[in-house]
Write an enzyme that holds these catalytic residues in place. Structure first.
Site, PDB file in Angstrom:
ATOM      1  N   SER A  95       0.711  -0.815  -0.396  1.00 21.42           N
ATOM      2  CA  SER A  95      -0.142  -0.298  -0.586  1.00 21.42           C
ATOM      3  C   SER A  95       0.908   1.140   0.050  1.00 21.42           C
ATOM      4  O   SER A  95       2.159   1.814  -1.137  1.00 21.42           O
ATOM      5  CB  SER A  95      -0.651   0.060   1.126  1.00 21.42           C
ATOM      6  N   ASP A 217     -10.248  -3.885  -5.238  1.00 26.17           N
ATOM      7  CA  ASP A 217      -9.309  -3.053  -4.560  1.00 26.17           C
ATOM      8  C   ASP A 217     -10.007  -1.662  -4.467  1.00 26.17           C
ATOM      9  O   ASP A 217      -9.501  -1.367  -5.517  1.00 26.17           O
ATOM     10  CB  ASP A 217      -7.550  -3.503  -4.786  1.00 26.17           C
ATOM     11  N   HIS A 245      -7.498  -5.982  -0.224  1.00 25.09           N
ATOM     12  CA  HIS A 245      -6.814  -5.106  -0.307  1.00 25.09           C
ATOM     13  C   HIS A 245      -4.721  -5.603   0.729  1.00 25.09           C
ATOM     14  O   HIS A 245      -3.766  -4.411   0.501  1.00 25.09           O
ATOM     15  CB  HIS A 245      -6.293  -3.358   0.313  1.00 25.09           C
TER      16      HIS A 245
END
Length: 263
Positions: A95, A217, A245
């Site tokens: 991320s 996602d 995610h």
């Protein structure tokens, strides 16, 4: 300050082997990599750590001025890697840590050998033809809700981010991780993350890169992942079947296999 204590740095695996560094995402800690790291420990020197303000890092080291942008976290990453005297390291960032890795590489390219970006986004806010997945109004509402009720926001957002409603234990783990985070740290890091724009930094990454894109996602949609891959000089885009995610939690075997195949 001892950077290893500051970031609760842990080193395991094969001594003298190629290092692989795992960096966690928002509201998480290094424990989130526990299903991935054992596979790499057999033939890599595995490094995990916690960003300051998360996990078992030294909360007293948190400085709002230092961490008012992702550059503060990138500086920490460089300090950790240099302290460990790493070279040719594989950096795996989940991320927002994918972009932290990009910024760290710009500071110290000599310690990086490859980049793996899990669910990356160079900008979360839509901008003209660019689609990051959120409008300005949606990001504003997200941040306002976090400011108003940290625990309530955590309970609401964790299942959305995890994206595996049939596996409530994963949502519970992410919720608990969010809730453990100091509210002030959570609020600032959220603003720093969701308002960042690292599109101009991508062309500077001169090492081979792998972009792992999850299905469905909502935090980093396919458009964001493809943008990252298309604007890195040497990148492979891999679409995972994993949804949500956090594939390192929901689909560790597929995630590990994808990284292994690329390496």
């Amino acid at each position: 300050m001892n950077v290893r204590a500051r970031n609760d740095v842990r080193v395991s695996g094969a001594v003298g082997a190629r290092p692989i560094v795992f960096a966690h995402g928002y509201g998480c800690d290094q424990n989130m990599w526990r299903f991935i790291t054992p596979d790499f420990a057999v033939d890599h020197q595995v490094v995990t750590f916690d960003h300051v303000g998360f996990g078992n890092s030294d909360l007293s080291a948190y400085d709002p001025d230092r961490y008012e942008s992702l550059h503060g976290y990138a500086a920490d990453v460089v300090e950790v890697m240099r302290d460990l005297e790493l070279t040719d390291a594989v950096f795996v960032g989940h991320s927002v840590s994918a972009m932290i890795g990009v910024l760290a590489h710009a500071r110290a390219p000599e310690v990086f050998g490859a980049m793996v970006m899990v669910g990356p986004s160079a900008r979360y806010v839509d901008d003209g033809d660019y689609r990051g997945g959120f409008t300005r109004e949606q990001i504003r509402d997200l941040l306002d809700n976090l400011d108003a009720n940290h625990l309530g926001w955590s309970t609401t957002m964790a299942p959305v981010i995890m994206g595996n409603p049939d596996r409530p234990e994963l949502t519970e783990e992410l919720t608990n991780s969010f809730c453990r985070t100091d509210p002030d740290v959570a609020r600032q890091f959220a603003r720093v993350s969701f308002l960042s724009d690292n599109r101009a930094d991508l062309p500077g990454v001169d090492v081979p890169s792998l972009v792992l894109q999850c299905s469905e996602d909502v935090i980093a949609p396919e458009s964001a992942g493809r943008y990252v891959a298309e604007h890195l000089p040497d990148a492979r885009f891999t679409q995972l079947a994993a949804t949500g995610h956090c594939p390192h939690l929901s689909a560790p075997e597929e995630t590990t296999a994808a990284i292994r195949a690329w390496l």
